[in-house]
Design a protein around this motif. Structure first.
Motif, PDB file in Angstrom:
ATOM      1  N   ARG A  94       0.824  -1.214   0.000  1.00  0.00           N
ATOM      2  CA  ARG A  94       0.000   0.000   0.000  1.00  0.00           C
ATOM      3  C   ARG A  94       0.860   1.267   0.000  1.00  0.00           C
ATOM      4  O   ARG A  94       0.411   2.328  -0.448  1.00  0.00           O
ATOM      5  CB  ARG A  94      -0.925   0.005   1.224  1.00  0.00           C
ATOM      6  N   PRO A  98       1.645   3.490  -7.224  1.00  0.00           N
ATOM      7  CA  PRO A  98       0.986   2.638  -8.229  1.00  0.00           C
ATOM      8  C   PRO A  98       1.734   2.579  -9.554  1.00  0.00           C
ATOM      9  O   PRO A  98       1.807   1.508 -10.171  1.00  0.00           O
ATOM     10  CB  PRO A  98      -0.392   3.292  -8.381  1.00  0.00           C
ATOM     11  N   GLN A  99       2.289   3.693  -9.991  1.00  0.00           N
ATOM     12  CA  GLN A  99       2.985   3.697 -11.270  1.00  0.00           C
ATOM     13  C   GLN A  99       4.210   2.788 -11.239  1.00  0.00           C
ATOM     14  O   GLN A  99       4.501   2.073 -12.208  1.00  0.00           O
ATOM     15  CB  GLN A  99       3.407   5.125 -11.652  1.00  0.00           C
ATOM     16  N   HIS A 102       3.037  -0.787 -11.500  1.00  0.00           N
ATOM     17  CA  HIS A 102       2.690  -1.139 -12.880  1.00  0.00           C
ATOM     18  C   HIS A 102       3.947  -1.486 -13.682  1.00  0.00           C
ATOM     19  O   HIS A 102       3.905  -2.329 -14.580  1.00  0.00           O
ATOM     20  CB  HIS A 102       1.946   0.019 -13.555  1.00  0.00           C
ATOM     21  N   THR A 105       4.918  -5.355 -13.262  1.00  0.00           N
ATOM     22  CA  THR A 105       3.932  -6.438 -13.418  1.00  0.00           C
ATOM     23  C   THR A 105       4.384  -7.485 -14.431  1.00  0.00           C
ATOM     24  O   THR A 105       4.177  -8.690 -14.214  1.00  0.00           O
ATOM     25  CB  THR A 105       2.559  -5.881 -13.815  1.00  0.00           C
ATOM     26  N   ILE A 184      -3.239  -5.234  -9.284  1.00  0.00           N
ATOM     27  CA  ILE A 184      -2.369  -4.087  -9.511  1.00  0.00           C
ATOM     28  C   ILE A 184      -2.668  -3.454 -10.867  1.00  0.00           C
ATOM     29  O   ILE A 184      -2.758  -2.230 -11.002  1.00  0.00           O
ATOM     30  CB  ILE A 184      -0.884  -4.506  -9.413  1.00  0.00           C
ATOM     31  N   ARG A 185      -2.846  -4.277 -11.877  1.00  0.00           N
ATOM     32  CA  ARG A 185      -3.150  -3.758 -13.209  1.00  0.00           C
ATOM     33  C   ARG A 185      -4.519  -3.069 -13.240  1.00  0.00           C
ATOM     34  O   ARG A 185      -4.736  -2.144 -14.031  1.00  0.00           O
ATOM     35  CB  ARG A 185      -3.077  -4.888 -14.227  1.00  0.00           C
ATOM     36  N   ASP A 186      -5.430  -3.525 -12.388  1.00  0.00           N
ATOM     37  CA  ASP A 186      -6.743  -2.886 -12.290  1.00  0.00           C
ATOM     38  C   ASP A 186      -6.719  -1.659 -11.381  1.00  0.00           C
ATOM     39  O   ASP A 186      -7.779  -1.071 -11.106  1.00  0.00           O
ATOM     40  CB  ASP A 186      -7.772  -3.887 -11.750  1.00  0.00           C
ATOM     41  N   GLU A 187      -5.521  -1.326 -10.875  1.00  0.00           N
ATOM     42  CA  GLU A 187      -5.330  -0.180  -9.981  1.00  0.00           C
ATOM     43  C   GLU A 187      -6.153  -0.317  -8.702  1.00  0.00           C
ATOM     44  O   GLU A 187      -6.692   0.655  -8.176  1.00  0.00           O
ATOM     45  CB  GLU A 187      -5.654   1.134 -10.705  1.00  0.00           C
ATOM     46  N   ASP A 188      -6.232  -1.520  -8.210  1.00  0.00           N
ATOM     47  CA  ASP A 188      -6.940  -1.802  -6.960  1.00  0.00           C
ATOM     48  C   ASP A 188      -5.946  -2.355  -5.956  1.00  0.00           C
ATOM     49  O   ASP A 188      -5.837  -3.577  -5.747  1.00  0.00           O
ATOM     50  CB  ASP A 188      -8.074  -2.799  -7.220  1.00  0.00           C
ATOM     51  N   LEU A 189      -5.196  -1.457  -5.310  1.00  0.00           N
ATOM     52  CA  LEU A 189      -4.169  -1.895  -4.364  1.00  0.00           C
ATOM     53  C   LEU A 189      -4.782  -2.554  -3.134  1.00  0.00           C
ATOM     54  O   LEU A 189      -4.153  -3.425  -2.521  1.00  0.00           O
ATOM     55  CB  LEU A 189      -3.298  -0.711  -3.942  1.00  0.00           C
TER      56      LEU A 189
END
Length: 211
Positions: A94, A98-99, A102, A105, A184-189
């Motif tokens: 957390r 996020p970047q 990504h 991944t 992670i790819r769905d931007e749902d940490l």
């Protein structure tokens, strides 16, 4: 919390940890300080400082007038440690940008593929899993949290032989890795962190199966 250990003591602690994890310092056997000091090429004073540090971390136990020894494996201890590491890693995830997540991944997926191949060929699953988790957390900039994880992980590593002993659990772990990457790819940490915690908790539940 700051790390006040000298470079020599840190290096000795790492070398002794490696000996505990690979069995050169076996469980329940008293550490021969004279022989270990000779093997490591140091005097007993810095060696004892490193042994005391590892005792504070829980990797060794000290016995009055008997020195130090590696504690026996205890599945009950492992079932406490695995969820703890899961929560710590989830927190580190957390804290990761996020970047940056990504950006790793694709490599996480390749490592997962390597683990899948190792499962079929008898490769070192534990080492690949370590690399996968290290890459996942590589973007976390909270040094204090990462230091805490690094100090706790060796306590868990002692149980890898039990954890990776069953194919069913290994397959399940790979599936959990894929869910983490997908989140992670769905931007749902939050979802990724939940699956990361579950990855560790589920590992504890399979300890000792198919050794």
């Amino acid at each position: 919390m700051t790390d006040n250990a000298s470079p020599l003591r840190r290096d000795l602690a790492e070398q002794i940890t490696a000996r505990v994890l690979d069995g050169r310092c076996p469980a329940t056997v008293r550490v021969n300080e004279v022989r270990l000091a000779a093997e490591l090429g140091v005097s007993r004073t810095p060696l004892r400082e490193a042994l005391v540090e590892l005792t504070d971390r829980g990797l060794l136990v000290a016995e009055p007038r008997r020195g130090f020894r590696v504690p026996p494996l205890d599945p009950a201890e492992a079932r406490q440690l695995y969820p703890l590491v899961g929560e710590l890693e989830a927190l580190a995830l957390r804290w990761s940008p996020p970047q940056a997540l990504h950006g790793v991944t694709d490599r996480l997926e390749r490592l997962n593929d390597d683990m899948r191949a190792a499962l079929d060929t008898g490769g070192d699953l534990a080492a690949l899993d370590d690399a996968w988790h290290a890459l996942l957390l590589s973007a976390c900039a909270n040094d204090h949290l990462m230091r805490l994880i690094a100090q706790t992980k060796p306590l868990v590593k002692r149980y890898d032989v039990l954890y990776f002993g069953g194919r069913e659990r290994a397959e399940q772990s790979l599936a959990e890795h894929r869910r983490i990457v997908a989140a992670i790819r769905d931007e749902d940490l939050g979802e990724a962190a939940r699956w990361l915690t579950r990855n560790w908790v589920n590992g504890a539940e399979h300890l000792g199966e198919q050794p």
